[in-house]
Scaffold this motif. Structure first.
Motif, PDB file in Angstrom:
ATOM      1  N   ALA A   8       0.831  -1.196   0.000  1.00  0.00           N
ATOM      2  CA  ALA A   8       0.000   0.000   0.000  1.00  0.00           C
ATOM      3  C   ALA A   8       0.868   1.250   0.000  1.00  0.00           C
ATOM      4  O   ALA A   8       1.852   1.338   0.732  1.00  0.00           O
ATOM      5  N   GLY A   9       0.485   2.196  -0.837  1.00  0.00           N
ATOM      6  CA  GLY A   9       1.259   3.410  -0.992  1.00  0.00           C
ATOM      7  C   GLY A   9       2.287   3.339  -2.099  1.00  0.00           C
ATOM      8  O   GLY A   9       2.868   4.367  -2.466  1.00  0.00           O
ATOM      9  N   SER A  56     -12.593   7.013  -8.357  1.00  0.00           N
ATOM     10  CA  SER A  56     -11.845   6.292  -7.347  1.00  0.00           C
ATOM     11  C   SER A  56     -10.337   6.325  -7.570  1.00  0.00           C
ATOM     12  O   SER A  56      -9.567   6.083  -6.635  1.00  0.00           O
ATOM     13  N   ARG A  73      -4.532   9.724  -8.743  1.00  0.00           N
ATOM     14  CA  ARG A  73      -3.549   8.707  -8.392  1.00  0.00           C
ATOM     15  C   ARG A  73      -3.045   7.938  -9.601  1.00  0.00           C
ATOM     16  O   ARG A  73      -1.987   7.310  -9.528  1.00  0.00           O
ATOM     17  N   SER A 133       0.258   5.702  -5.194  1.00  0.00           N
ATOM     18  CA  SER A 133      -0.486   5.724  -3.932  1.00  0.00           C
ATOM     19  C   SER A 133      -1.537   4.621  -3.894  1.00  0.00           C
ATOM     20  O   SER A 133      -2.701   4.846  -3.551  1.00  0.00           O
ATOM     21  N   LYS A 153      -3.899   1.545  -3.025  1.00  0.00           N
ATOM     22  CA  LYS A 153      -4.640   1.156  -1.840  1.00  0.00           C
ATOM     23  C   LYS A 153      -5.086  -0.296  -1.963  1.00  0.00           C
ATOM     24  O   LYS A 153      -5.209  -0.814  -3.070  1.00  0.00           O
ATOM     25  N   PRO A 154      -5.343  -0.963  -0.833  1.00  0.00           N
ATOM     26  CA  PRO A 154      -5.870  -2.330  -0.917  1.00  0.00           C
ATOM     27  C   PRO A 154      -7.141  -2.427  -1.754  1.00  0.00           C
ATOM     28  O   PRO A 154      -7.380  -3.461  -2.380  1.00  0.00           O
ATOM     29  N   GLU A 155      -7.931  -1.375  -1.772  1.00  0.00           N
ATOM     30  CA  GLU A 155      -9.151  -1.358  -2.567  1.00  0.00           C
ATOM     31  C   GLU A 155      -8.882  -1.415  -4.067  1.00  0.00           C
ATOM     32  O   GLU A 155      -9.788  -1.692  -4.851  1.00  0.00           O
ATOM     33  N   ASP A 156      -7.660  -1.143  -4.468  1.00  0.00           N
ATOM     34  CA  ASP A 156      -7.292  -1.224  -5.874  1.00  0.00           C
ATOM     35  C   ASP A 156      -7.037  -2.652  -6.330  1.00  0.00           C
ATOM     36  O   ASP A 156      -6.850  -2.894  -7.523  1.00  0.00           O
ATOM     37  N   SER A 215      -1.758  -4.528   2.698  1.00  0.00           N
ATOM     38  CA  SER A 215      -1.858  -3.503   3.735  1.00  0.00           C
ATOM     39  C   SER A 215      -0.521  -3.246   4.393  1.00  0.00           C
ATOM     40  O   SER A 215       0.363  -4.098   4.417  1.00  0.00           O
TER      41      SER A 215
END
Length: 119
Positions: free
Chosen positions: A14-15, A62, A66, A84, A86-89, A119
């Motif tokens: 993440a990130g 969303s 980014r 950047s 995210k886990p949602e990606d 994460s």
């Protein structure tokens, strides 16, 4: 037949950042639109970003800010730079191209490349 070869997927923290590539081959016609969609189990495939032949881009809310989509027309290749993350990606990302011929449009899809954000 148009073939799409995707690459660049994988596991990232993440990130972090990742760049997806999709190379189209097998067509002598100009590609009108190139883009990326993504899909997770139990969810419909959603648009991530598209880019037209003239360079106009469109992004999902969303990922806006980014991600950056770009294309190399000479190579028939589209890129998606993702920052950047995210886990949602996390999803399977599919390359998509649309060609035009004699008033008809043809839609092609790649096999997908897995992107996993930890994460």
């Amino acid at each position: 037949q148009v073939q799409l070869v995707e690459s660049g997927g994988g596991l990232v923290q993440a990130g972090g950042s990742l760049r997806l590539s999709c190379a189209a081959s097998g067509t002598s016609f100009s590609i009108n639109v190139m883009g990326w969609h993504r899909q997770t189990p139990g969810k419909q495939r959603e648009l991530v970003a598209t880019i037209q032949s003239g360079g106009r881009t469109n992004y999902a809310d969303s990922v806006k800010g980014r991600c950056t989509i770009s294309r190399d027309n000479a190579k028939n290749t589209v890129y998606l730079q993702m920052n950047s993350l995210k886990p949602e990606d996390t999803a399977v990302y599919y390359c998509n191209v649309i060609t035009g011929l004699r008033g008809y449009e043809y839609d092609y899809w790649g096999q997908g490349t897995q992107v996993t954000v930890s994460s």
